[in-house]
Design a protein around this motif. Structure first.
Motif, mmCIF file in Angstrom:
data_model
loop_
_atom_site.group_PDB
_atom_site.id
_atom_site.type_symbol
_atom_site.label_atom_id
_atom_site.label_comp_id
_atom_site.label_asym_id
_atom_site.label_seq_id
_atom_site.Cartn_x
_atom_site.Cartn_y
_atom_site.Cartn_z
ATOM 1 N N LEU A 11 10.000 10.252 -0.188
ATOM 2 C CA LEU A 11 10.593 9.040 0.385
ATOM 3 C C LEU A 11 11.909 8.771 -0.320
ATOM 4 O O LEU A 11 11.958 8.639 -1.546
ATOM 5 N N LEU B 212 10.904 11.333 4.372
ATOM 6 C CA LEU B 212 11.038 10.005 4.974
ATOM 7 C C LEU B 212 12.231 9.289 4.366
ATOM 8 O O LEU B 212 12.551 9.481 3.197
ATOM 9 N N ARG B 213 12.863 8.444 5.176
ATOM 10 C CA ARG B 213 13.986 7.635 4.685
ATOM 11 C C ARG B 213 13.728 6.189 5.036
ATOM 12 O O ARG B 213 13.256 5.869 6.120
ATOM 13 N N LEU B 214 14.069 5.332 4.106
ATOM 14 C CA LEU B 214 13.945 3.886 4.278
ATOM 15 C C LEU B 214 15.293 3.282 3.948
ATOM 16 O O LEU B 214 15.881 3.599 2.917
ATOM 17 N N THR B 215 15.813 2.460 4.851
ATOM 18 C CA THR B 215 17.121 1.848 4.606
ATOM 19 C C THR B 215 16.969 0.362 4.323
ATOM 20 O O THR B 215 15.951 -0.251 4.621
ATOM 21 N N ASP B 216 18.018 -0.186 3.728
ATOM 22 C CA ASP B 216 18.046 -1.606 3.400
ATOM 23 C C ASP B 216 17.972 -2.369 4.662
ATOM 24 O O ASP B 216 17.952 -3.126 5.251
ATOM 25 N N VAL C 115 10.941 -1.506 -3.304
ATOM 26 C CA VAL C 115 10.085 -0.604 -2.533
ATOM 27 C C VAL C 115 8.859 -0.212 -3.358
ATOM 28 O O VAL C 115 7.732 -0.239 -2.866
ATOM 29 N N VAL D 243 15.147 6.166 -0.527
ATOM 30 C CA VAL D 243 15.536 4.794 -0.232
ATOM 31 C C VAL D 243 17.064 4.767 -0.171
ATOM 32 O O VAL D 243 17.735 5.040 -1.158
#
Length: 98
Positions: free
Chosen positions: A62, A94-98, A23, A64
């Protein structure tokens, strides 16, 4: 090896996962502002956390999420609780997933 470690800027702490590394590489590749990694914060309830990537000058966090660490109901509940606390102090979470 010590010279390499010492040459790292003070604001650039170690990442927690390979996904975070990917990321960060993409953030840099896209020409976005470089975030502070593992940014320490104290939430209103006194809990101390480290945000994966933070742009404190914009009040943006953010996280991850890798399925190995964020897949269960308990982890999801904890993550949402943290996000709500960040929002309550004026941050965008904010969230970001695999």
């Amino acid at each position: 090896m010590l010279a390499v470690i010492r040459s790292r800027p003070a604001w650039r702490t170690a990442l927690q996962s390979g996904l975070e590394s990917l990321v960060l590489d993409e953030i840099v590749r896209q020409g976005l502002p470089v975030p502070i990694t593992q940014f320490p914060m104290r939430l209103p309830d006194g809990i101390e956390i480290a945000v994966d990537f933070a742009w404190p000058w914009h009040r943006v966090a953010l996280e991850v999420d890798h399925p190995a660490w964020h897949a269960g109901a308990l982890e999801s509940h904890r993550d949402k609780h943290r996000d709500r606390k960040l929002v309550s102090i004026g941050w965008t979470a904010l969230r970001l997933t695999d």
